[in-house]
Design a protein around this motif. Structure first.
Motif, PDB file in Angstrom:
ATOM      1  N   ASP A  35      -0.971 -51.066   2.437  1.00  0.00           N
ATOM      2  CA  ASP A  35      -1.650 -52.140   3.154  1.00  0.00           C
ATOM      3  C   ASP A  35      -3.112 -51.801   3.432  1.00  0.00           C
ATOM      4  O   ASP A  35      -3.775 -52.473   4.197  1.00  0.00           O
ATOM      5  N   GLU A  96     -12.114 -59.310   5.021  1.00  0.00           N
ATOM      6  CA  GLU A  96     -11.153 -59.633   6.083  1.00  0.00           C
ATOM      7  C   GLU A  96      -9.947 -60.371   5.508  1.00  0.00           C
ATOM      8  O   GLU A  96      -8.801 -60.107   5.903  1.00  0.00           O
ATOM      9  N   GLN A  99      -7.731 -57.843   3.728  1.00  0.00           N
ATOM     10  CA  GLN A  99      -7.017 -56.992   4.686  1.00  0.00           C
ATOM     11  C   GLN A  99      -5.876 -57.759   5.347  1.00  0.00           C
ATOM     12  O   GLN A  99      -4.751 -57.246   5.465  1.00  0.00           O
ATOM     13  N   ASP A 100      -6.142 -58.988   5.784  1.00  0.00           N
ATOM     14  CA  ASP A 100      -5.090 -59.791   6.400  1.00  0.00           C
ATOM     15  C   ASP A 100      -3.953 -60.040   5.418  1.00  0.00           C
ATOM     16  O   ASP A 100      -2.774 -59.994   5.782  1.00  0.00           O
ATOM     17  N   TYR A 101      -4.287 -60.298   4.156  1.00  0.00           N
ATOM     18  CA  TYR A 101      -3.272 -60.533   3.134  1.00  0.00           C
ATOM     19  C   TYR A 101      -2.384 -59.294   2.957  1.00  0.00           C
ATOM     20  O   TYR A 101      -1.160 -59.397   2.936  1.00  0.00           O
ATOM     21  N   HIS A 103      -1.758 -57.011   5.067  1.00  0.00           N
ATOM     22  CA  HIS A 103      -0.946 -56.799   6.272  1.00  0.00           C
ATOM     23  C   HIS A 103       0.088 -57.902   6.482  1.00  0.00           C
ATOM     24  O   HIS A 103       0.834 -57.870   7.462  1.00  0.00           O
ATOM     25  N   ASP A 105      -0.645 -61.028   7.138  1.00  0.00           N
ATOM     26  CA  ASP A 105      -1.136 -61.898   8.203  1.00  0.00           C
ATOM     27  C   ASP A 105      -1.981 -63.064   7.700  1.00  0.00           C
ATOM     28  O   ASP A 105      -2.685 -63.683   8.493  1.00  0.00           O
ATOM     29  N   LEU A 106      -1.931 -63.377   6.425  1.00  0.00           N
ATOM     30  CA  LEU A 106      -2.746 -64.465   5.883  1.00  0.00           C
ATOM     31  C   LEU A 106      -1.832 -65.565   5.372  1.00  0.00           C
ATOM     32  O   LEU A 106      -1.036 -65.348   4.468  1.00  0.00           O
TER      33      LEU A 106
END
Length: 115
Positions: A35, A96, A99-101, A103, A105-106
């Motif tokens: 991640d 960003e 990174q969100d993807y 984790h 979180d996207l």
């Protein structure tokens, strides 16, 4: 067991998501096997031609695409060559988004492309 390498392509302009996938001049590409982003690069997109970008991205080893607006045909072509697509993403800095993807979180939203 190592996770397979992801190569995430995001249409980009000035460090931000470029909203129209098919007319982007370049892609920010992030590579990761976990991640965490391990490397990043910029790929200059070929001239706009229907159906060309999915093949180009596949040739570059891309596994995932994050986009704001992207046509249904492009989505179908990408998915047919095993490239995952997250569409309808809001304009934000591309790093960003990557990174969100990674984790988980996207989330995509309403695709802002009507063709």
């Amino acid at each position: 067991m190592n996770k397979p390498m992801k190569r995430i392509a995001i249409p980009e302009e000035d460090g931000m998501l470029f909203e129209h996938f098919g007319h982007t001049r370049q892609f920010a590409v992030y590579s990761a096997s976990t991640d965490l982003i391990e490397s990043e690069e910029v790929l200059v997109a070929p001239p706009h031609e229907p159906g060309r970008l999915p093949l180009f991205l596949s040739e570059q080893g891309i596994t995932d695409v994050i986009a704001g607006g992207i046509g249904d045909r492009a989505i179908a072509l990408l998915q047919s060559i095993d490239i995952q697509v997250t569409a309808g993403v809001a304009v934000r800095p591309v790093r960003e988004l990557a990174q969100d993807y990674l984790h988980g979180d996207l989330a995509g939203g309403r695709n802002r492309c009507d063709h």
